[in-house]
Scaffold this active site. Sequence first.
Site, PDB file in Angstrom:
ATOM      1  N   VAL A   1       0.837  -1.204   0.000  1.00 11.74           N
ATOM      2  CA  VAL A   1       0.000   0.000   0.000  1.00 11.74           C
ATOM      3  C   VAL A   1       0.869   1.251   0.000  1.00 11.74           C
ATOM      4  O   VAL A   1       0.591   2.220  -0.716  1.00 11.74           O
ATOM      5  CB  VAL A   1      -0.955  -0.010   1.203  1.00 11.74           C
ATOM      6  CG1 VAL A   1      -1.853   1.222   1.176  1.00 11.74           C
ATOM      7  CG2 VAL A   1      -1.816  -1.268   1.198  1.00 11.74           C
ATOM      8  N   TYR A   2       1.919   1.222   0.785  1.00  8.26           N
ATOM      9  CA  TYR A   2       2.849   2.359   0.818  1.00  8.26           C
ATOM     10  C   TYR A   2       3.452   2.603  -0.567  1.00  8.26           C
ATOM     11  O   TYR A   2       3.458   3.732  -1.069  1.00  8.26           O
ATOM     12  CB  TYR A   2       3.953   2.069   1.837  1.00  8.26           C
ATOM     13  CG  TYR A   2       5.090   3.057   1.838  1.00  8.26           C
ATOM     14  CD1 TYR A   2       4.899   4.384   2.212  1.00  8.26           C
ATOM     15  CD2 TYR A   2       6.382   2.662   1.466  1.00  8.26           C
ATOM     16  CE1 TYR A   2       5.953   5.283   2.215  1.00  8.26           C
ATOM     17  CE2 TYR A   2       7.439   3.555   1.478  1.00  8.26           C
ATOM     18  CZ  TYR A   2       7.220   4.870   1.851  1.00  8.26           C
ATOM     19  OH  TYR A   2       8.260   5.756   1.858  1.00  8.26           O
ATOM     20  N   ALA A   3       3.943   1.561  -1.195  1.00  5.10           N
ATOM     21  CA  ALA A   3       4.559   1.702  -2.515  1.00  5.10           C
ATOM     22  C   ALA A   3       3.562   2.230  -3.533  1.00  5.10           C
ATOM     23  O   ALA A   3       3.895   3.073  -4.375  1.00  5.10           O
ATOM     24  CB  ALA A   3       5.138   0.365  -2.972  1.00  5.10           C
TER      25      ALA A   3
END
Length: 242
Positions: A151-153
């Site tokens: 999700v961060y990426a």
Amino acid sequence: MSTRRAALVTGSSRGIGRAVAERLAADGTDVVVNYHADQEAAARVVDGIARGGGRAVAVRADATDPEELGALFDAAERAFGGLDVFVGNVGVSRFGPLARATDEDFDLHFTGNTRATFLALREAAGRLRDGGRIVVVSTGITRTHRPGAGVYAASKAACEAMTLVLARELGPRGITANCVLPGLTRDTGAPLTRELTEEYVSQTPLGRLGDPGDVADVVGFLASDAARWVTGQIVGAGGGRF
């Protein structure tokens, strides 16, 4: 009329953002040091720049709030008469397997990373003087695809996409827009276990972790006149890891 340039660096009270603010100031650029909560840390950055002969002011703003962000750009223009450089350095992260990621995880990342960058780029596009520079600090994880960072990426990859499109939109005004991808870097507040550090160093051709100054030097180049022919690029700053 002053020929000094002025820059706004979000998230610049510590870590990479602080190093960027200090590097730009060393290059003769007036700097707005943005912070969200730690006023004392921001004041230390401003004081350090002043002791080195530079000019800087600290301005508080929540980068995810459009009204506060607009007020931040207003304050920058009042302080220095206009803006020539914008460095977008925002980032929130929470790691874990994608299969167990929650809706809250998604909202956290896409608000703190993607929305904040969108709002800032929208403001910067209308505020920077012709010939300006936009640099967005993303992450090497968009290239290494580290497990647990899905999700961060994704939220950071969206920031990269917006920046590359903006480069084409602002090119006619001589404004460049680029992204910098730091690798694992010391002094950013992220927990660095011995295992993680050893794994990263073993996979990095230059054989060490990065320091905030390593990344700041790349940003400083992209913000300079020397990079006038560089736009719409994603520049790795991870010691060859990606």
